[in-house]
Design an enzyme around this catalytic site. Sequence first.
Site, PDB file in Angstrom:
ATOM      1  N   ARG A  19       0.834  -1.216   0.000  1.00 30.35           N
ATOM      2  CA  ARG A  19       0.000   0.000   0.000  1.00 30.35           C
ATOM      3  C   ARG A  19       0.866   1.263   0.000  1.00 30.35           C
ATOM      4  NH1 ARG A  19      -2.198   1.752   4.414  1.00 30.35           N
ATOM      5  NH2 ARG A  19      -2.593  -0.324   5.264  1.00 30.35           N
TER       6      ARG A  19
ATOM      7  N   TYR B 234     -17.375  14.754 -15.223  1.00 29.11           N
ATOM      8  CA  TYR B 234     -17.741  13.349 -15.142  1.00 29.11           C
ATOM      9  C   TYR B 234     -18.780  13.142 -14.031  1.00 29.11           C
ATOM     10  CZ  TYR B 234     -17.072   8.314 -14.894  1.00 29.11           C
ATOM     11  OH  TYR B 234     -17.271   6.956 -14.902  1.00 29.11           O
TER      12      TYR B 234
ATOM     13  N   ASP C 168      -8.571  16.860 -15.636  1.00 33.15           N
ATOM     14  CA  ASP C 168      -8.901  15.464 -15.948  1.00 33.15           C
ATOM     15  C   ASP C 168      -8.634  15.291 -17.450  1.00 33.15           C
ATOM     16  OD1 ASP C 168     -10.136  13.089 -16.740  1.00 33.15           O
ATOM     17  OD2 ASP C 168     -11.785  13.284 -15.319  1.00 33.15           O
TER      18      ASP C 168
ATOM     19  N   LYS D  51      -9.413   3.920 -19.402  1.00 32.42           N
ATOM     20  CA  LYS D  51      -9.775   4.266 -20.769  1.00 32.42           C
ATOM     21  C   LYS D  51      -8.560   4.099 -21.688  1.00 32.42           C
ATOM     22  CE  LYS D  51     -13.488   5.239 -18.423  1.00 32.42           C
ATOM     23  NZ  LYS D  51     -13.790   6.536 -17.881  1.00 32.42           N
TER      24      LYS D  51
END
Length: 397
Positions: A59, A112, A184, A209
């Site tokens: 992590r 978004y 973004d 994407k």
Amino acid sequence: MTNEKLQKETLYIHKGYHSNLHHGSLTVPLYQTSTFAFETAEQGARRFEGEEAGGIYSRLGNPTVHVLEERMAALEYGEGALAFGSGMAAVSTILVHLTKAGDHILCTRGIYGCTFGLLNILKEKYNITHDLSLLASEEAIEAAIKPNTTCIYIETPINPTMEIVDIEMITKVAKKHGIPVVVDNTFSSPYLQNPLQLGADFVLHSATKYINGHGDVIAGILVGKQNEEIEAIRMSIQKDYGGIISPFDAWLLIRGLKTLHVRMDRHTQNAEEILSFLKTCDLVENIYYPYDDQNPQFEIAKKQMKAGGGLISFTVKGGIKSAQKLMNELKLIKIAVSLGDAETLIQHPATMTHSVVPEKERMEMGITDGLLRLSVGLENSTDLIEDLQSAFSKLKS
Ligand SMILES: *Cc1c(COP(=O)(O)O)cnc(C)c1O
């Protein structure tokens, strides 16, 4: 080894990896491990103290993930990057980093859907307010900035209407006020647009994407201008909120990135051919594509984007009935949300990605009932055009 002079296409394939440190393995090894063994108790203590580099717990960092981060930082011309388990984890991390209770976030008008959802959570829980604004001129940006604005958050091209906002103009005004700008950059990918070079402070991607490009991973990337700030986020919000990427998904993204430039060129070429076809269809009312010479924002698009990319939206005459019939008549093109995959995808924003937006706002944003969004894939464009042509011919009958 890699150096700064290499072109970006070469960096997509080589940056941040030294095969001689990994038994000569040509590809980046997958370190599918949760934790790292220390040689001695003292070594463990040194690693926790930050006196010695090396793994502690995945992590906090993982060698496979690290290659992806170093590569992405180079591709977006930043100093540092963080990889996340989703695009939304990247969005939420940067917004939490840049705000505290009572602050204000200024956004482009279209953002978004889940980012919009997140802004509402921040408002309800922490009184962090936001405004959605066109940000179309320096005066408009000045007028929209409030004394408590601590972040300007933009998307361009805006989903699904492909509106372009001028990144350079926004960062110029933001700098005067000392407000960080986050972009973004999902729709363009690092190959077509690099916001940090236009003055932004952070750039993020839904790597789900174009960066992955194969429709089999959900992931996010955040790149920052300053490595110190990125490392501070890693060891605070990312570590403690925990939205990290798995080593295997990072490995798949490294694989996807190697062909980003080749894919983006073909996505763009196919989209341009579909654009020409759509212009000949009498059932098509409006077409939205950044590099369309009819687009009033073509000049801004050319200034900040290398090419038009693979997304194209258009409205069909006859509203929702025609839009749905057209989708149902398609044989090759898949009905699905998401974008940037090898498969061409079509979706109906009014009933899918933007169905939660109230009708009045939806109309103001230009998301009418006849609007469809195509994510143009990598198939042969003749086959795609024939599929569309055949579906359009059924609409007429
Ligand atoms: C998909 C998408 C997101 C969210 O990313 P996930 O990987 O689905 O969490 C954010 N912004 C844009 C523009 C997107 O298309």
